[in-house]
Design a protein around this motif. Structure first.
Motif, PDB file in Angstrom:
ATOM      1  N   ILE A 158       0.864  -1.173   0.000  1.00 16.07           N
ATOM      2  CA  ILE A 158       0.000   0.000   0.000  1.00 16.07           C
ATOM      3  C   ILE A 158       0.904   1.228   0.000  1.00 16.07           C
ATOM      4  N   HIS A 159       0.969   1.942  -1.128  1.00 21.95           N
ATOM      5  CA  HIS A 159       1.795   3.132  -1.275  1.00 21.95           C
ATOM      6  C   HIS A 159       0.994   4.339  -0.792  1.00 21.95           C
ATOM      7  N   ILE A 160       1.567   5.128   0.123  1.00 23.92           N
ATOM      8  CA  ILE A 160       0.813   6.203   0.764  1.00 23.92           C
ATOM      9  C   ILE A 160       1.520   7.537   0.525  1.00 23.92           C
ATOM     10  N   ALA A 161       0.798   8.472  -0.057  1.00 27.02           N
ATOM     11  CA  ALA A 161       1.357   9.783  -0.367  1.00 27.02           C
ATOM     12  C   ALA A 161       1.444  10.659   0.888  1.00 27.02           C
ATOM     13  N   GLU A 162       2.246  11.698   0.778  1.00 26.40           N
ATOM     14  CA  GLU A 162       2.371  12.691   1.839  1.00 26.40           C
ATOM     15  C   GLU A 162       1.000  13.203   2.261  1.00 26.40           C
ATOM     16  N   GLY A 163       0.837  13.402   3.566  1.00 26.47           N
ATOM     17  CA  GLY A 163      -0.435  13.894   4.081  1.00 26.47           C
ATOM     18  C   GLY A 163      -0.665  13.414   5.493  1.00 26.47           C
ATOM     19  N   ALA A 164      -1.796  13.801   6.046  1.00 28.99           N
ATOM     20  CA  ALA A 164      -2.174  13.375   7.396  1.00 28.99           C
ATOM     21  C   ALA A 164      -3.427  12.521   7.303  1.00 28.99           C
ATOM     22  N   TYR A 165      -3.354  11.315   7.854  1.00 27.75           N
ATOM     23  CA  TYR A 165      -4.438  10.344   7.753  1.00 27.75           C
ATOM     24  C   TYR A 165      -4.938   9.986   9.151  1.00 27.75           C
ATOM     25  N   LEU A 166      -6.239  10.059   9.337  1.00 27.61           N
ATOM     26  CA  LEU A 166      -6.874   9.696  10.602  1.00 27.61           C
ATOM     27  C   LEU A 166      -7.782   8.488  10.373  1.00 27.61           C
ATOM     28  N   PRO A 167      -7.753   7.503  11.258  1.00 26.17           N
ATOM     29  CA  PRO A 167      -8.593   6.310  11.074  1.00 26.17           C
ATOM     30  C   PRO A 167     -10.065   6.616  11.350  1.00 26.17           C
ATOM     31  N   THR A 168     -10.942   5.893  10.658  1.00 23.55           N
ATOM     32  CA  THR A 168     -12.383   6.030  10.880  1.00 23.55           C
ATOM     33  C   THR A 168     -13.053   4.683  11.102  1.00 23.55           C
ATOM     34  N   VAL A 169     -12.295   3.586  11.006  1.00 18.47           N
ATOM     35  CA  VAL A 169     -12.868   2.245  11.096  1.00 18.47           C
ATOM     36  C   VAL A 169     -12.607   1.652  12.482  1.00 18.47           C
ATOM     37  N   THR A 170     -13.633   1.062  13.080  1.00 12.95           N
ATOM     38  CA  THR A 170     -13.511   0.440  14.399  1.00 12.95           C
ATOM     39  C   THR A 170     -12.697  -0.843  14.314  1.00 12.95           C
ATOM     40  N   VAL A 171     -11.806  -1.038  15.256  1.00 14.89           N
ATOM     41  CA  VAL A 171     -10.980  -2.235  15.293  1.00 14.89           C
ATOM     42  C   VAL A 171     -11.854  -3.478  15.412  1.00 14.89           C
ATOM     43  N   THR A 172     -11.420  -4.588  14.845  1.00 17.55           N
ATOM     44  CA  THR A 172     -12.140  -5.861  14.972  1.00 17.55           C
ATOM     45  C   THR A 172     -12.367  -6.171  16.458  1.00 17.55           C
ATOM     46  N   GLY A 173     -13.596  -6.511  16.795  1.00 13.93           N
ATOM     47  CA  GLY A 173     -13.920  -6.814  18.188  1.00 13.93           C
ATOM     48  C   GLY A 173     -14.118  -5.591  19.044  1.00 13.93           C
ATOM     49  N   GLY A 174     -14.053  -4.404  18.425  1.00 11.69           N
ATOM     50  CA  GLY A 174     -14.184  -3.176  19.173  1.00 11.69           C
ATOM     51  C   GLY A 174     -15.628  -2.722  19.312  1.00 11.69           C
ATOM     52  N   ASP A 175     -15.800  -1.576  19.955  1.00 12.33           N
ATOM     53  CA  ASP A 175     -17.110  -1.008  20.215  1.00 12.33           C
ATOM     54  C   ASP A 175     -17.331   0.170  19.272  1.00 12.33           C
ATOM     55  N   GLU A 185      -6.106  -0.788  11.220  1.00 15.74           N
ATOM     56  CA  GLU A 185      -5.843  -2.186  11.548  1.00 15.74           C
ATOM     57  C   GLU A 185      -5.214  -2.900  10.357  1.00 15.74           C
ATOM     58  N   VAL A 186      -4.060  -3.503  10.596  1.00 15.73           N
ATOM     59  CA  VAL A 186      -3.357  -4.273   9.564  1.00 15.73           C
ATOM     60  C   VAL A 186      -3.595  -5.745   9.873  1.00 15.73           C
ATOM     61  N   SER A 187      -4.542  -6.344   9.172  1.00 20.06           N
ATOM     62  CA  SER A 187      -4.926  -7.721   9.439  1.00 20.06           C
ATOM     63  C   SER A 187      -4.399  -8.690   8.388  1.00 20.06           C
ATOM     64  N   LYS A 188      -3.728  -8.190   7.358  1.00 21.89           N
ATOM     65  CA  LYS A 188      -3.152  -9.012   6.297  1.00 21.89           C
ATOM     66  C   LYS A 188      -1.637  -8.760   6.244  1.00 21.89           C
ATOM     67  N   TYR A 189      -0.945  -9.639   5.534  1.00 24.60           N
ATOM     68  CA  TYR A 189       0.517  -9.530   5.469  1.00 24.60           C
ATOM     69  C   TYR A 189       0.891  -8.580   4.342  1.00 24.60           C
ATOM     70  N   VAL A 190       0.789  -7.304   4.633  1.00 19.02           N
ATOM     71  CA  VAL A 190       1.004  -6.263   3.635  1.00 19.02           C
ATOM     72  C   VAL A 190       2.130  -5.336   4.075  1.00 19.02           C
TER      73      VAL A 190
END
Length: 561
Positions: A158-175, A185-190
Motif C-alpha cells: 500500500i503506497h501512501i502519499a504525503e499527508g495526514a491520515y486519521l482512522p475512521t474504522v472500528t478495530v475488529t472486536g471493538g465497540d 488495523e493491519v490484518s493481512k501480510y502487507v
C-alpha cells in the motif's frame, strides 16, 4: 487466521471438560451414554499463501474427519478419544476468495463443522492519497487508507502519499460507539509504505525525509496502528516511511479480542502488535500518550518485531513504559533511537515478562522515569543484548535504582561495545542495577562510568549483597579498567569528565578506554560465541559504522579521524 489459543482460562476449561467427558462414560448401565464433542475454535481465516494450522477439539469417542475442499489437506482423518490437535495445511490461492469446511464426527452420531476462509490471490498494489475516493489501483485512482486496508490481500504494498491520515474504522472486536476504538488495523501480510509526494504519479519514488506521511490518532484513538495479522510461517507485515503519532491509550483495562488475542486498550498508544511478525523501517513512533501503560510501541503475545532506522521518541505514559514495551515477544532493534520518552518504570525500553530484546547501534537517551529503571529495563526471565549502543542522559526520580540498565527477577543481559554514562538516578546503580533472583551481566569492551546515583555509590550495583559478580572483560567500570581476563589493570584510571568528549568518544593520552580495548579479531571471535551470534560489521564497527580496525577503543564510539 484463527490461531491456537494459549490463554490459561481456555486451557483450564478444556482440561475440566475432558474430566467431565471421561466421567460421562462411567454412568450406571441404565443411563444413556451421551457423546461429547467440544471445539476450541470453529472458524479459520487464512492467508492466500500455503500455510499450516491446527484444529483442537475434545471428544469422549473415537473420531473421524473429512474436508469438502481439495485445497485443504488433513494430516489425519481418524483417531481415539481425548484432546486432539489435528494439523492441516492449506494450499496457495491465486484466484478469488474461497471457503471450505472441515467436518469432525464421532461414530456418525455427533458432528461439528469448521469453516476455513482463504483470502483472494495477490492483486495489484494499492495507492493512497489524502482525501482520495478512487478504486485504489493506481495513483490516478488513489483511495483512502481505510479502504486500502479493507481491500488489501496478503502480498500487497500500500503506497501512501504525503499527508495526514486519521482512522475512521472500528478495530475488529471493538465497540463502534467508542470513538477510541478507531484504528488503522493491519490484518493481512502487507507493506504500508509512505513518503511519496502528495501529487504522486506513476513512477513516483518514496522519500520520507521530504514527504512526511502521518498516521495520526487525533488524540482520540487508543492505538493509531493495530497489527492483528497473526503469525504464519514466512509472512510478515512491514511498516515503512511512516510517522505514527497522537495516539492515546486508555486508562481502562479492557480489550478488543482479535483472532483469540486480547488487544488491551490501555497499552500502545502509537503502535500495538499482537501475535504478529512485523518489520518497522525508517518510521517514527512519536508524541503518543497513554493514560496507563506504554505510549509508544507495544508488542505482545509471541510477536517478533524488527525495528530499523527508526525513532521512538517523545511518548508519555501515566504508568509504566513510555517508549517501548516488549511482552512475551522478541524485538531486534537496529540503527534506531529511543529518546525523550516519559513513564513510571522503564521510561525508555521495557521487556517484561519473558521478553528478548536485542539492540544494535541504537541510542537510548534522555528518557525520564519515576520508578524502576529509566532507560533499558528487563524483568521476569527476560534477555537483553546490547551491541554498539549509547545509553546516556536518562534519569529517574525514584529510589528504586537502575539509571542505564536494570534487571529485575532472573534475567540476563550481554553488553558489547556499549557506553553507559551520564545517567542520573535517585537510587542505586546509575549505570547498571540488579534486583531479585539471579541476574546475569556479561560486559565486553564497554564503558559504564560517569553515572550519578545515591550516596555516590558504584555505577554497577545490586540489591542483594551476595549477587553474582558480573563478567567484566576489556571494559571500564567506574574509574577502574579491566583487562581481557577480567582483572583490574594496575595504574590505569578512567575519568569520564576528561576522557569522554561531549559526544561520548574516548579521548586523551593515558586513557585506558583507547588502549586496552578488544581488537577486531577478538571481537569477531567473541561475536561468534554470543546468542544470537553477532557477525561482521555489526561487531567490528562502532555506533555510527566507523571501523574499529587497528584501534583498541572501548565503548560505542571510536575516533574516526
Amino acid at each position: 487466521m484463527k490461531r491456537k489459543i494459549h490463554l490459561h482460562f481456555i486451557t483450564r476449561f478444556l482440561c475440566g471438560a475432558l474430566i467431565l467427558l471421561n466421567l460421562s462414560g462411567c454412568k450406571e448401565d441404565d443411563e444413556a451414554f451421551e457423546p461429547k464433542l467440544l471445539l476450541e475454535n470453529e472458524a479459520f481465516d487464512v492467508a492466500n499463501t500455503s500455510s499450516s494450522h491446527a484444529l483442537v477439539f475434545l471428544t469422549n469417542q473415537p473420531w473421524q474427519a473429512a474436508t469438502d475442499a481439495d485445497w485443504i489437506v488433513l494430516e489425519e482423518t481418524s483417531g481415539e478419544k481425548g484432546k486432539v490437535t489435528l494439523a492441516f495445511q492449506v494450499q496457495a490461492n491465486e484466484e478469488d476468495a474461497r471457503t471450505g469446511t472441515i467436518k469432525i464426527m464421532t461414530n456418525d452420531t455427533t458432528e461439528k463443522v469448521i469453516t476455513v476462509k482463504q483470502e483472494a490471490g495477490n492483486r495489484d498494489d494499492i495507492y493512497v492519497k489524502e482525501g482520495a475516493t478512487g478504486e485504489g489501483y493506481s495513483w490516478a485512482e488513489a483511495t483512502s487508507l481505510d479502504n486500502a486496508l479493507a481491500i488489501a490481500v496478503s502480498g500487497n504494498t500500500i503506497h501512501i502519499a504525503e499527508g495526514a491520515y486519521l482512522p475512521t474504522v472500528t478495530v475488529t472486536g471493538g465497540d463502534p460507539a467508542d470513538a477510541g476504538d478507531v484504528t488503522f488495523e493491519v490484518s493481512k501480510y502487507v507493506r504500508l509504505k509512505g513518503g511519496y509526494p502528495a501529487d504522486a504519479e506513476e513512477g513516483a519514488e518514496a522519500n520520507p525525509a521530504q514527504h512526511t506521511t502521518v498516521l495520526s490518532g487525533g488524540g482520540v484513538a487508543y492505538h493509531v496502528v493495530t497489527v492483528s495479522a497473526p503469525k504464519t510461517d514466512g509472512q510478515k507485515v512491514v511498516l515503512e516511511g511512516l510517522r505514527i503519532t497522537d495516539g492515546k491509550a486508555a486508562a481502562a483495562t479492557t480489550s478488543a479480542t482479535i483472532n483469540g488475542t486480547a488487544f488491551r486498550r490501555d497499552y500502545g498508544g502509537g503502535l500495538t502488535i499482537g501475535n504478529a511478525v512485523v518489520e518497522v523501517l525508517n518510521t517514527e513512533v512519536v508524541d503518543n500518550k497513554s493514560d496507563k501503560n506504554v505510549a509508544g510501541l507495544y508488542a505482545f503475545g509471541g510477536s517478533v518485531v524488527t525495528i530499523r532506522n527508526s525513532k521512538i521518541n517523545g511518548n508519555i505514559s501515566t504508568g509504566n513504559a513510555g517508549g517501548v514495551w516488549i511482552s512475551e515477544s522478541t524485538a531486534h532493534i537496529y540503527d534506531s533511537e529511543v529518546r525523550e520518552n516519559e513513564g513510571g518504570t522503564a521510561a525508555g525500553v521495557h521487556g517484561y515478562p519473558e521478553a528478548t530484546i536485542n539492540m544494535y547501534n541504537t541510542v537510548v537517551a534522555d528518557n525520564k522515569g519515576r520508578s524502576f529503571g529509566a532507560a533499558f529495563y528487563i524483568r521476569e526471565n527476560s534477555k537483553g543484548l546490547l551491541v554498539n549502543c549509547l545509553i546516556n542522559g536518562n534519569s529517574s526520580t525514584s529510589a528504586n535504582g537502575g539509571g542505564g540498565v536494570m534487571l529485575y527477577s532472573n534475567n540476563m543481559v550481554t553488553i558489547v561495545n556499549t557506553t553507559i554514562t551520564g545517567n542520573t538516578i535517585a537510587g542505586p546503580g546509575g549505570g547498571i542495577y540488579r534486583r531479585s533472583g539471579i541476574n546475569t551481566v556479561n560486559m565486553y569492551n564497554s564503558i559504564v562510568s560517569g553515572n550519578v546515583q545515591k550516596n555516590d555509590g558504584p555505577d554497577v550495583d545490586a540489591y542483594e549483597p551476595d549477587a553474582t559478580v558480573p563478567v567484566v572483560q576489556s571494559s571500564i567500570l567506574g574509574s577502574l579498567a579491566y583487562d581481557a581476563k577480567g582483572e583490574v589493570i594496575e595504574g590505569a584510571t578512567f575519568n569520564p569528565g576528561t576522557m569522554l568528549t561531549e559526544a561520548k568518544v574516548p579521548v586523551g593520552e593515558g586513557n585506558p578506554a583507547t588502549a586496552y580495548g578488544m581488537s577486531t579479531e577478538e571481537l569477531v571471535k567473541l561475536g561468534s560465541t554470543l546468542n544470537p551470534a553477532v557477525e561482521g560489521s555489526l561487531i567490528t564497527q562502532d555506533l555510527y559504522h566507523n571501523s574499529r580496525s587497528g584501534l583498541r577503543f572501548m565503548g560505542a564510539l571510536v575516533d574516526s579521524e
